[in-house]
Write a protein that holds these residues in place. Sequence first.
Motif: not given
Ligand code: SF4
Length: 297
Positions: A23, A25-27, A29-30, A64-65, A92, A212
Motif C-alpha cells: 500500500c 498509505l499508512q492508515c 487503523f490499518c 490488504m494493499g 484509498n 480488523w
Molecule cells: S487501510 Fe487500506 S489504504 Fe489504509 S494503509 Fe491499510 S491497506 Fe492501505
Amino acid sequence: MNNLQSSTKPRFKKIYIEITNVCNLQCDFCPKTKRMPKFLSIQEFEHVIDQVAPYTNYIYLHIMGEPLLHENLKEFIEIAAKKKIKVNLTTNGTLLNEEKDFLLELSALRQINISLHSFEANDQNRTLHDYVKSVMNFVKKATKHSELLCSVRLWNMNFGDIKGANSLNREIVELIEHELEIKESLEEKLCQDHSCKVSHNVYLNMARKFEWPDIKKEKFQEEVFCYGLRDQIGILVDGTVVPCCLDSEGTINLGNLYEDNLDKILSSERANNLYEGFSRRIAVEELCQRCGYATRF
Ligand code: SF4
Ligand code: SF4
C-alpha cells in the motif's frame, strides 16, 4: 445457501482476490501486514481466475494493499471479463488520476469503493481539497462516460469506545456537494440514514470505524453466525484461501491455490468445521471468536 459438502459446487456472492498486499498509505487503523510484500503476476491471476470462475460471478480485487498500485490491473480486469466475471475495486483513491481513466473503458468493472476516511487516517502531503477534487473528477468522468457504480466511504464513525478520525467529515461532504454540484444537503440525508444516493450511480456510505479481527485480542464471543465461507471467501496474494476478507494475515488458512485446487480446499476438514459451526451459531475458529464483524457480513 451453499453447502460445502453437497455434490454441486457452492456459489459465492463475492470472492476477494488480493492482487497486492503493498500500500502507498499508512492508515492509523490499518493492522498492516507482516506477510511478504508481493504483486500477483498475470500467470498467477489467470490461475486464480480459472479456479474461482465456477464459484462466483463477482470478484473484489482487495483484501490488504492498494490495488491501483498494480501495473497489470487493466489486464486483470480483461482476464476476468473473458470469464464473464464482474470486478469490484476498493481503493484509498490517492491514485485516481488521469492515468487511471482506462478503468472507465472496462465494462467488466462494476463498482469502485473509495475510502475517503483514509485521508484523515494518514499524515498527508496534499490538501484535503486536492484529494477530494481529484477523486470527484474521476467520479464525474465515471458517471458521464460509463455505468460504473461509485461508492465513496467514510468508515470512521465513533462506535462505543471506538473513536474514528472524523473531524474532517463535514468538510469532505461539503466538498463532494461542491464538486458534483449537488444542490440538496447531503448532511441532512445522512442524518436520516448513514448511506445516501448522491447522484446517478454515486453513493455516499458512512459506517463505524473499521476494525480488523485480531487473534491477540481477548475472546469475546463463541455463539455467533457469520457469512464467511457461505457468501464469500478470500484469496491472499500468496494463494492462501481464507473464509472472508477480514482474515488479513491468513490466520484461518484453509489451503493454498498453488498447491491444491479450490474444490479440495473447500472440502477440507477445517473449512467444513467452520461452515458447520456457523450453521449451529458457533464460532469454531479463534479469530472468529475475536471478530466484531461476524454478524455484519
Ligand atoms: S487501510 Fe487500506 S489504504 Fe489504509 S494503509 Fe491499510 S491497506 Fe492501505
Ligand atoms: S467471524 Fe470474522 S473472521 Fe470469522 S469468518 Fe466471519 S468475518 Fe471472517
